[in-house]
Design a protein around this motif. Structure first.
Motif, PDB file in Angstrom:
ATOM      1  N   UNK A 116       0.856  -1.176   0.000  1.00 36.43           N
ATOM      2  CA  UNK A 116       0.000   0.000   0.000  1.00 36.43           C
ATOM      3  C   UNK A 116       0.898   1.234   0.000  1.00 36.43           C
ATOM      4  N   UNK A 117       0.703   2.109  -0.957  1.00 30.50           N
ATOM      5  CA  UNK A 117       1.514   3.321  -1.002  1.00 30.50           C
ATOM      6  C   UNK A 117       0.832   4.351  -1.879  1.00 30.50           C
ATOM      7  N   UNK A 118       1.302   5.566  -1.817  1.00 32.42           N
ATOM      8  CA  UNK A 118       0.725   6.681  -2.561  1.00 32.42           C
ATOM      9  C   UNK A 118       1.159   6.597  -4.022  1.00 32.42           C
ATOM     10  N   UNK A 119       0.184   6.600  -4.934  1.00 39.34           N
ATOM     11  CA  UNK A 119       0.504   6.507  -6.356  1.00 39.34           C
ATOM     12  C   UNK A 119       1.279   7.714  -6.849  1.00 39.34           C
ATOM     13  N   UNK A 120       1.142   8.851  -6.169  1.00 42.80           N
ATOM     14  CA  UNK A 120       1.826  10.069  -6.590  1.00 42.80           C
ATOM     15  C   UNK A 120       3.197  10.222  -5.943  1.00 42.80           C
ATOM     16  N   UNK A 121       3.612   9.260  -5.114  1.00 40.23           N
ATOM     17  CA  UNK A 121       4.930   9.317  -4.471  1.00 40.23           C
ATOM     18  C   UNK A 121       5.403   7.890  -4.198  1.00 40.23           C
ATOM     19  N   UNK A 122       5.688   7.167  -5.259  1.00 45.67           N
ATOM     20  CA  UNK A 122       6.094   5.772  -5.112  1.00 45.67           C
ATOM     21  C   UNK A 122       7.442   5.682  -4.404  1.00 45.67           C
ATOM     22  N   UNK A 123       7.584   4.778  -3.430  1.00 44.86           N
ATOM     23  CA  UNK A 123       8.810   4.707  -2.621  1.00 44.86           C
ATOM     24  C   UNK A 123       9.902   3.856  -3.270  1.00 44.86           C
ATOM     25  N   UNK A 124      10.146   4.081  -4.561  1.00 40.39           N
ATOM     26  CA  UNK A 124      11.165   3.328  -5.290  1.00 40.39           C
ATOM     27  C   UNK A 124      12.104   4.287  -6.002  1.00 40.39           C
ATOM     28  N   UNK A 125      13.348   3.833  -6.169  1.00 42.95           N
ATOM     29  CA  UNK A 125      14.329   4.652  -6.863  1.00 42.95           C
ATOM     30  C   UNK A 125      14.014   4.735  -8.351  1.00 42.95           C
ATOM     31  N   UNK A 126      14.570   5.741  -8.995  1.00 42.31           N
ATOM     32  CA  UNK A 126      14.421   5.893 -10.435  1.00 42.31           C
ATOM     33  C   UNK A 126      14.917   4.619 -11.143  1.00 42.31           C
ATOM     34  N   UNK A 127      14.166   4.170 -12.137  1.00 48.34           N
ATOM     35  CA  UNK A 127      14.611   3.052 -12.949  1.00 48.34           C
ATOM     36  C   UNK A 127      14.625   1.705 -12.251  1.00 48.34           C
ATOM     37  N   UNK A 128      13.819   1.519 -11.212  1.00 47.24           N
ATOM     38  CA  UNK A 128      13.823   0.259 -10.472  1.00 47.24           C
ATOM     39  C   UNK A 128      13.207  -0.890 -11.278  1.00 47.24           C
ATOM     40  N   UNK A 129      12.205  -0.604 -12.092  1.00 48.53           N
ATOM     41  CA  UNK A 129      11.437  -1.653 -12.765  1.00 48.53           C
ATOM     42  C   UNK A 129      11.643  -1.591 -14.280  1.00 48.53           C
ATOM     43  N   UNK A 130      11.450  -2.739 -14.916  1.00 50.79           N
ATOM     44  CA  UNK A 130      11.543  -2.789 -16.382  1.00 50.79           C
ATOM     45  C   UNK A 130      10.167  -2.800 -17.042  1.00 50.79           C
ATOM     46  N   UNK A 131       9.135  -3.101 -16.282  1.00 54.55           N
ATOM     47  CA  UNK A 131       7.763  -3.086 -16.792  1.00 54.55           C
ATOM     48  C   UNK A 131       6.865  -2.494 -15.718  1.00 54.55           C
ATOM     49  N   UNK A 132       6.183  -1.402 -16.052  1.00 54.44           N
ATOM     50  CA  UNK A 132       5.280  -0.729 -15.115  1.00 54.44           C
ATOM     51  C   UNK A 132       3.910  -0.662 -15.772  1.00 54.44           C
ATOM     52  N   UNK A 133       2.896  -1.180 -15.083  1.00 55.00           N
ATOM     53  CA  UNK A 133       1.568  -1.290 -15.683  1.00 55.00           C
ATOM     54  C   UNK A 133       0.502  -0.639 -14.811  1.00 55.00           C
ATOM     55  N   UNK A 134      -0.595  -0.279 -15.456  1.00 50.19           N
ATOM     56  CA  UNK A 134      -1.775   0.230 -14.749  1.00 50.19           C
ATOM     57  C   UNK A 134      -2.988  -0.114 -15.589  1.00 50.19           C
ATOM     58  N   UNK A 135      -3.972  -0.701 -14.976  1.00 52.06           N
ATOM     59  CA  UNK A 135      -5.167  -1.144 -15.708  1.00 52.06           C
ATOM     60  C   UNK A 135      -6.420  -0.556 -15.062  1.00 52.06           C
ATOM     61  N   UNK A 136      -7.033   0.388 -15.732  1.00 48.38           N
ATOM     62  CA  UNK A 136      -8.290   0.997 -15.313  1.00 48.38           C
ATOM     63  C   UNK A 136      -8.205   1.618 -13.918  1.00 48.38           C
ATOM     64  N   UNK A 137      -7.071   2.217 -13.604  1.00 46.37           N
ATOM     65  CA  UNK A 137      -6.876   2.776 -12.257  1.00 46.37           C
ATOM     66  C   UNK A 137      -6.621   4.272 -12.262  1.00 46.37           C
ATOM     67  N   UNK A 138      -6.163   4.842 -13.360  1.00 47.76           N
ATOM     68  CA  UNK A 138      -5.680   6.224 -13.337  1.00 47.76           C
ATOM     69  C   UNK A 138      -6.740   7.202 -12.853  1.00 47.76           C
ATOM     70  N   UNK A 139      -7.960   7.083 -13.357  1.00 52.21           N
ATOM     71  CA  UNK A 139      -8.978   8.081 -13.000  1.00 52.21           C
ATOM     72  C   UNK A 139      -9.391   7.969 -11.537  1.00 52.21           C
ATOM     73  N   UNK A 140      -9.068   6.851 -10.880  1.00 50.26           N
ATOM     74  CA  UNK A 140      -9.416   6.675  -9.472  1.00 50.26           C
ATOM     75  C   UNK A 140      -8.265   7.027  -8.534  1.00 50.26           C
ATOM     76  N   UNK A 141      -7.146   7.480  -9.097  1.00 52.08           N
ATOM     77  CA  UNK A 141      -5.978   7.783  -8.273  1.00 52.08           C
ATOM     78  C   UNK A 141      -5.888   9.259  -7.913  1.00 52.08           C
TER      79      UNK A 141
END
Length: 276
Positions: A116-141
């Motif tokens: 659980x974390x804030x979508x507008x302040x993800x607690x990860x360093x730059x470039x941590x992931x190679x695939x970042x996805x979001x499915x039908x969530x943006x308008x609810x964030x």
């Protein structure tokens, strides 16, 4: 077919054809470190889990609820540096097909790490992931632009940011937005595909691929979330009137198996982070 391939094929076949389509569009590889940004349990992390190295699923909605109640959100677990993957390539688009949505085939799964974390302040360093996805969530964030900036920030150059959203239809868009707000007065309206692409560009990514699909859905399940039963009945009548030659609603109704269905337009966008 190897045992692993058979297992993956079986898991995906038990989902739905349009979920399979999104997974294929994301182009997962076994070395991918994946982050999925969502608003609760969803099928995408479970579908990706057997195809990548690891999936971290962010439940931004649950985090927001905890903060509103005065409780701190749990700290996200650290993720090891990901392996490199080839850059995404631009591929030509095709004709937009129509498929039928079957909610009964959606099933969540195990095998992912959820935080659980804030979508507008993800607690990860730059470039941590190679695939970042979001499915039908943006308008609810709350702030899609900030969420997309964070998704791009934590994605490694050469990786993929893949977004799936319901978008405005190519015609009767204002009428469809009115229908959405009748059902749910808090609904922000459906975004245009061009606006999503612009937000990704402003977030620092290059849109490499687009996919769009018309999906027919049972009206009853959509109206189950209506704030007022009388309003839900009014929406139903508006769609029936359209079928009888009345004003167009933007919902493109159709009768399937004796039941009333409506049509959504779903868009998939794949972007590559661009570091100046």
């Amino acid at each position: 077919m190897s045992p692993t391939t058979a297992k993956v094929h079986g898991q995906r076949s038990s989902a739905s054809p349009h979920l399979d389509r999104l997974v294929d569009f994301a182009e997962p590889v076994p070395t991918d470190e994946c982050l999925d940004l969502g608003c609760g349990n969803g099928p995408l992390p479970a579908a990706l889990e057997p195809l990548v190295r690891r999936v971290t699923a962010v439940d931004a909605a649950r985090s927001a609820a905890r903060v509103a109640a005065g409780a701190p959100a749990p700290q996200a677990a650290p993720v090891p540096p990901p392996a490199p993957v080839p850059p995404a390539e631009l591929t030509p688009g095709g004709r937009m097909p129509t498929v039928v949505f079957d909610p009964a085939r959606y099933r969540g799964g195990d095998g992912t790490s959820t935080v659980c974390t804030d979508a507008a302040a993800l607690p990860y360093r730059d470039g941590t992931f190679t695939l970042v996805t979001s499915r039908f969530a943006l308008r609810r964030l709350g702030d899609p632009a900030r969420a997309l900036r964070e998704m791009v920030r934590v994605c490694r150059p050469g990786g993929r940011v893949v977004v799936a959203e319901v978008v405005r239809p190519s015609y009767d868009a204002p009428a469809r937005d009115r229908l959405e707000r009748l059902r749910d007065p808090a609904h922000p309206g459906l975004p245009a595909l061009d606006d999503l692409a612009r937000l990704l560009t402003e977030a620092g990514a290059r849109v490499r691929r687009l996919d769009r699909i018309n999906v027919e859905r049972p009206l009853d399940q959509w109206l189950a979330d209506a704030t007022d039963p009388a309003i839900a009945e009014g929406i139903r009548q508006a769609l029936i009137d359209e079928l009888d030659g009345g004003p167009r609603t933007g919902a493109r109704p159709r009768v399937i198996g004796g039941e009333l269905w409506y049509t959504d337009t779903w868009a998939h966008l794949a972007a590559e982070p661009h570091r100046p």
